[in-house]
Design a protein around this motif. Structure first.
Motif, PDB file in Angstrom:
ATOM      1  N   GLY A   1      39.951   7.816  43.384  1.00  0.00           N
ATOM      2  CA  GLY A   1      40.792   8.373  42.400  1.00  0.00           C
ATOM      3  C   GLY A   1      41.155   7.330  41.359  1.00  0.00           C
ATOM      4  N   GLU A   2      41.903   7.764  40.360  1.00  0.00           N
ATOM      5  CA  GLU A   2      42.359   6.865  39.302  1.00  0.00           C
ATOM      6  C   GLU A   2      43.843   6.603  39.478  1.00  0.00           C
ATOM      7  N   TYR A   3      44.224   5.340  39.308  1.00  0.00           N
ATOM      8  CA  TYR A   3      45.616   4.924  39.440  1.00  0.00           C
ATOM      9  C   TYR A   3      45.989   4.068  38.243  1.00  0.00           C
ATOM     10  N   GLU A   4      47.100   4.434  37.582  1.00  0.00           N
ATOM     11  CA  GLU A   4      47.585   3.635  36.451  1.00  0.00           C
ATOM     12  C   GLU A   4      48.508   2.556  36.964  1.00  0.00           C
ATOM     13  N   TYR A   5      48.506   1.417  36.256  1.00  0.00           N
ATOM     14  CA  TYR A   5      49.377   0.320  36.654  1.00  0.00           C
ATOM     15  C   TYR A   5      49.966  -0.341  35.417  1.00  0.00           C
ATOM     16  N   THR A   6      51.057  -1.039  35.627  1.00  0.00           N
ATOM     17  CA  THR A   6      51.707  -1.824  34.577  1.00  0.00           C
ATOM     18  C   THR A   6      52.010  -3.206  35.140  1.00  0.00           C
ATOM     19  N   ILE A   7      51.631  -4.221  34.396  1.00  0.00           N
ATOM     20  CA  ILE A   7      51.933  -5.597  34.783  1.00  0.00           C
ATOM     21  C   ILE A   7      52.899  -6.154  33.740  1.00  0.00           C
ATOM     22  N   LYS A   8      54.028  -6.696  34.217  1.00  0.00           N
ATOM     23  CA  LYS A   8      55.021  -7.283  33.322  1.00  0.00           C
ATOM     24  C   LYS A   8      55.086  -8.781  33.583  1.00  0.00           C
ATOM     25  N   ALA A   9      55.120  -9.546  32.498  1.00  0.00           N
ATOM     26  CA  ALA A   9      55.267 -10.997  32.617  1.00  0.00           C
ATOM     27  C   ALA A   9      56.734 -11.340  32.331  1.00  0.00           C
ATOM     28  N   VAL A  10      57.361 -11.972  33.268  1.00  0.00           N
ATOM     29  CA  VAL A  10      58.768 -12.345  33.145  1.00  0.00           C
ATOM     30  C   VAL A  10      58.873 -13.851  33.457  1.00  0.00           C
ATOM     31  N   PHE A  11      59.604 -14.534  32.612  1.00  0.00           N
ATOM     32  CA  PHE A  11      59.818 -15.969  32.802  1.00  0.00           C
ATOM     33  C   PHE A  11      61.173 -16.162  33.452  1.00  0.00           C
ATOM     34  N   PHE A  12      61.183 -16.894  34.547  1.00  0.00           N
ATOM     35  CA  PHE A  12      62.444 -17.172  35.255  1.00  0.00           C
ATOM     36  C   PHE A  12      62.816 -18.633  35.074  1.00  0.00           C
ATOM     37  N   LYS A  13      64.072 -18.842  34.720  1.00  0.00           N
ATOM     38  CA  LYS A  13      64.600 -20.203  34.628  1.00  0.00           C
ATOM     39  C   LYS A  13      65.964 -20.165  35.297  1.00  0.00           C
ATOM     40  N   GLU A  22      53.864  -7.341  28.614  1.00  0.00           N
ATOM     41  CA  GLU A  22      53.358  -6.445  29.646  1.00  0.00           C
ATOM     42  C   GLU A  22      52.035  -5.854  29.187  1.00  0.00           C
ATOM     43  N   CYS A  23      51.285  -5.417  30.170  1.00  0.00           N
ATOM     44  CA  CYS A  23      50.032  -4.708  29.859  1.00  0.00           C
ATOM     45  C   CYS A  23      49.873  -3.570  30.848  1.00  0.00           C
ATOM     46  N   GLN A  24      49.113  -2.563  30.449  1.00  0.00           N
ATOM     47  CA  GLN A  24      48.876  -1.394  31.298  1.00  0.00           C
ATOM     48  C   GLN A  24      47.377  -1.189  31.459  1.00  0.00           C
ATOM     49  N   GLY A  25      47.022  -0.560  32.553  1.00  0.00           N
ATOM     50  CA  GLY A  25      45.606  -0.312  32.808  1.00  0.00           C
ATOM     51  C   GLY A  25      45.431   0.779  33.848  1.00  0.00           C
ATOM     52  N   THR A  26      44.205   1.047  34.128  1.00  0.00           N
ATOM     53  CA  THR A  26      43.859   2.063  35.125  1.00  0.00           C
ATOM     54  C   THR A  26      42.876   1.438  36.113  1.00  0.00           C
ATOM     55  N   VAL A  27      43.154   1.658  37.380  1.00  0.00           N
ATOM     56  CA  VAL A  27      42.232   1.223  38.429  1.00  0.00           C
ATOM     57  C   VAL A  27      41.515   2.465  38.948  1.00  0.00           C
ATOM     58  N   VAL A  28      40.215   2.399  38.989  1.00  0.00           N
ATOM     59  CA  VAL A  28      39.420   3.501  39.529  1.00  0.00           C
ATOM     60  C   VAL A  28      38.918   3.062  40.904  1.00  0.00           C
ATOM     61  N   VAL A  29      39.354   3.803  41.935  1.00  0.00           N
ATOM     62  CA  VAL A  29      38.890   3.536  43.296  1.00  0.00           C
ATOM     63  C   VAL A  29      37.726   4.477  43.551  1.00  0.00           C
ATOM     64  N   GLN A  30      36.594   3.889  43.872  1.00  0.00           N
ATOM     65  CA  GLN A  30      35.379   4.685  44.026  1.00  0.00           C
ATOM     66  C   GLN A  30      34.703   4.305  45.331  1.00  0.00           C
ATOM     67  N   ASP A  31      34.225   5.312  46.047  1.00  0.00           N
ATOM     68  CA  ASP A  31      33.478   5.094  47.286  1.00  0.00           C
ATOM     69  C   ASP A  31      32.012   4.934  46.918  1.00  0.00           C
ATOM     70  N   ILE A  32      31.471   3.758  47.169  1.00  0.00           N
ATOM     71  CA  ILE A  32      30.047   3.534  46.900  1.00  0.00           C
ATOM     72  C   ILE A  32      29.265   3.329  48.207  1.00  0.00           C
ATOM     73  N   THR A  33      29.955   3.507  49.325  1.00  0.00           N
ATOM     74  CA  THR A  33      29.314   3.351  50.628  1.00  0.00           C
ATOM     75  C   THR A  33      28.728   4.689  51.065  1.00  0.00           C
ATOM     76  N   PRO A  34      27.417   4.720  51.316  1.00  0.00           N
ATOM     77  CA  PRO A  34      26.824   5.996  51.747  1.00  0.00           C
ATOM     78  C   PRO A  34      27.288   6.363  53.154  1.00  0.00           C
ATOM     79  N   PRO A  35      27.223   7.640  53.469  1.00  0.00           N
ATOM     80  CA  PRO A  35      27.565   8.061  54.832  1.00  0.00           C
ATOM     81  C   PRO A  35      26.512   7.544  55.816  1.00  0.00           C
ATOM     82  N   ILE A  36      26.823   7.685  57.075  1.00  0.00           N
ATOM     83  CA  ILE A  36      25.870   7.316  58.124  1.00  0.00           C
ATOM     84  C   ILE A  36      25.327   8.611  58.708  1.00  0.00           C
TER      85      ILE A  36
END
Length: 192
Positions: A1-13, A22-36
């Protein structure tokens, strides 16, 4: 499936933090392993009174991500006569990955030919003070074909007065053997 994500950069002092980017993106999880898919060699006898058996589904399958659809060629329940048939299996998972295997399904005829070995009617002795052995015959085979038949004593043999066993043997084209015995009696009914 597809999953959206957000990464935030925060500086701590120390105890304070400062938002940088910050940036946003999509991760696509795909099964590429054939069945047995696994095939198993099968040898199956023909059914009683028939000369065929139905093809079974002899393949098994599994997949790392769940459900698998298996097709086979020839399809399950195809009637097969004695001999060997190559069966091909294809397993397809939900992502369209496939695996195949091929195996031989062998059908064997293990049923001997039919014999009718009823005891024979008593026969009156002939001028030869004996009787002539009659011919017995096989009544058929579930797969048809040639039947090699023999008997002992042989057809036409002359036997003395009394009770005699006639052994009859029939062999079908697959090498299945049936043996039976019939009783043959020769009586002296002639007046002296």
């Amino acid at each position: 499936g597809e999953y959206e994500y957000t990464i935030k950069a925060v500086f701590f002092k120390g105890t304070e933090s400062e938002y940088i980017d910050e940036c946003q993106g999509t991760v696509v999880v795909q099964d590429i392993t054939p069945p047995i898919v696994d095939c198993t060699l099968i040898v199956k006898p023909v059914g009683t009174g028939t000369c065929f058996t139905e093809l079974e589904n002899i393949g098994s399958s599994s997949d790392n991500c769940g459900r698998v659809t298996v097709t086979q060629n020839p399809p399950e329940f195809t009637r097969l006569i004695p001999g060997s048939t190559r069966v091909n299996y294809t397993a397809t998972d939900a992502w369209g990955n496939t695996a195949t295997c091929s195996e031989v399904f062998t059908v064997v005829d293990e049923i001997p030919p039919d014999l009718d070995c009823k005891d024979l009617e008593a026969e009156e002795a002939r001028d030869i003070c004996g009787g002539v052995i009659p011919s017995l015959s096989a009544s058929g085979d579930n797969c048809g074909g040639e039947i090699e038949a023999s008997q002992f004593p042989a057809y036409g043999a002359i036997v003395s007065l009394g009770i005699h066993d006639i052994e009859f043997r029939a062999v079908d084209s697959e090498g299945n053997i049936n043996i039976c015995t019939a009783v043959y009696e020769v009586r002296d009914t002639n007046a002296p």
